[in-house]
Structures are given as C-alpha cells and as structure tokens.
Write a protein that holds these residues in place. Structure first.
Motif, mmCIF file in Angstrom:
data_model
loop_
_atom_site.group_PDB
_atom_site.id
_atom_site.type_symbol
_atom_site.label_atom_id
_atom_site.label_comp_id
_atom_site.label_asym_id
_atom_site.label_seq_id
_atom_site.Cartn_x
_atom_site.Cartn_y
_atom_site.Cartn_z
ATOM 1 N N ALA A 107 -114.769 63.764 82.781
ATOM 2 C CA ALA A 107 -113.693 65.703 83.586
ATOM 3 C C ALA A 107 -112.830 64.980 84.120
ATOM 4 N N ALA A 108 -111.110 64.142 83.740
ATOM 5 C CA ALA A 108 -110.521 64.091 84.827
ATOM 6 C C ALA A 108 -109.218 63.583 82.764
ATOM 7 N N LEU A 109 -108.151 63.651 83.473
ATOM 8 C CA LEU A 109 -107.171 63.563 82.985
ATOM 9 C C LEU A 109 -107.166 62.150 83.031
ATOM 10 N N VAL A 110 -106.791 61.187 82.434
ATOM 11 C CA VAL A 110 -106.323 59.844 82.243
ATOM 12 C C VAL A 110 -105.154 58.862 81.233
ATOM 13 N N ALA A 111 -104.539 58.485 82.338
ATOM 14 C CA ALA A 111 -103.014 58.063 81.989
ATOM 15 C C ALA A 111 -103.772 56.092 81.925
ATOM 16 N N LYS A 112 -103.935 56.001 80.255
ATOM 17 C CA LYS A 112 -104.403 54.642 79.356
ATOM 18 C C LYS A 112 -103.356 53.744 80.299
ATOM 19 N N THR A 113 -104.030 52.352 80.557
ATOM 20 C CA THR A 113 -103.092 51.575 80.409
ATOM 21 C C THR A 113 -102.036 51.363 81.711
ATOM 22 N N ALA A 114 -101.841 51.921 82.949
ATOM 23 C CA ALA A 114 -101.515 52.815 83.891
ATOM 24 C C ALA A 114 -100.779 51.211 84.749
ATOM 25 N N PHE A 115 -102.014 50.345 84.817
ATOM 26 C CA PHE A 115 -101.969 49.256 85.100
ATOM 27 C C PHE A 115 -101.721 48.400 85.062
ATOM 28 N N LYS A 116 -101.923 48.355 83.711
ATOM 29 C CA LYS A 116 -101.343 47.237 83.315
ATOM 30 C C LYS A 116 -99.858 46.933 82.817
ATOM 31 N N ALA A 117 -99.455 47.486 83.086
ATOM 32 C CA ALA A 117 -97.183 47.909 83.355
ATOM 33 C C ALA A 117 -96.823 47.028 84.349
ATOM 34 N N LYS A 118 -97.357 46.681 85.413
ATOM 35 C CA LYS A 118 -97.216 46.401 86.493
ATOM 36 C C LYS A 118 -96.359 45.301 86.179
#
Length: 106
Positions: free
Chosen positions: A95-106
């Motif tokens: 029940a959420a909007l998800v940005a896949k791999t957002a934290f892998k991009a750092k």
C-alpha cells in the motif's frame, strides 16, 4: 525543475514529486512516511496527520510537492549532495509508492 510523472527526485535532502504523481497517489494528503526496505525507497500515504510522518509541502504553483527529509536520507547513506531520479510504481501489497533500488544508486 521538471519532474516527470511517475518519477521522484532526491536531491539536497528532499524528495520531489510532480503534481501528476502527487495527484495520482497522494491527492489531498499532507504527510507521508518514508521507509527503506532493502534498496527500495517506500513512500507510504498517511491519512491521519496525527499519525506522524513527513510533510508534503507545495513546491510550485502547478502543485509539485517536496518532502524535506535530510535526516532520513543521511541515515540511509544518501548525503545532502546526492542527486538522483527514480521511476516509481504503486505496490498494492505494501500500500505504498516504491522507488526500486533508490538506495543502491549511492
């Protein structure tokens, strides 16, 4: 700054949403909860402001929004100078909007 629909941007400790994304997933809401699940950024709508969360502040006359959350992003390894854009999708199981791999991009 132009934010494409169904994308979010993270920069300078803020999460930026286009008016189209806001209207589609968070219309009428003032707050969201941000979570990290593995490498994904999960953006949960908050229907009762007393429940807490981060404010969805109006950024432009068009209705774009920003969630100022430098503490959250720093805690998860995205420093204030981080700048990235991520496609998002609704995950009905969370029940959420998800940005896949957002934290892998750092």
């Amino acid at each position: 700054m132009k934010i494409p629909p169904d994308c979010v941007q993270i920069r300078r400790g803020g999460l930026y949403l286009s008016v189209a994304t806001y209207d589609r997933y968070f219309a009428g809401l003032d707050t969201v909860v941000l979570l990290r699940r593995e490498n994904d950024l999960v953006i949960l709508p908050v229907h009762h402001a007393a429940s807490g969360g981060y404010l969805l502040k109006r950024l432009s006359a068009a209705g774009d929004r920003v969630v100022f959350a430098p503490d959250f992003f720093r805690e998860h390894g995205l420093e204030d100078d981080f700048d990235g854009e991520f496609c998002v999708g609704w995950d009905s199981a969370q029940a959420a909007l998800v940005a896949k791999t957002a934290f892998k991009a750092k």
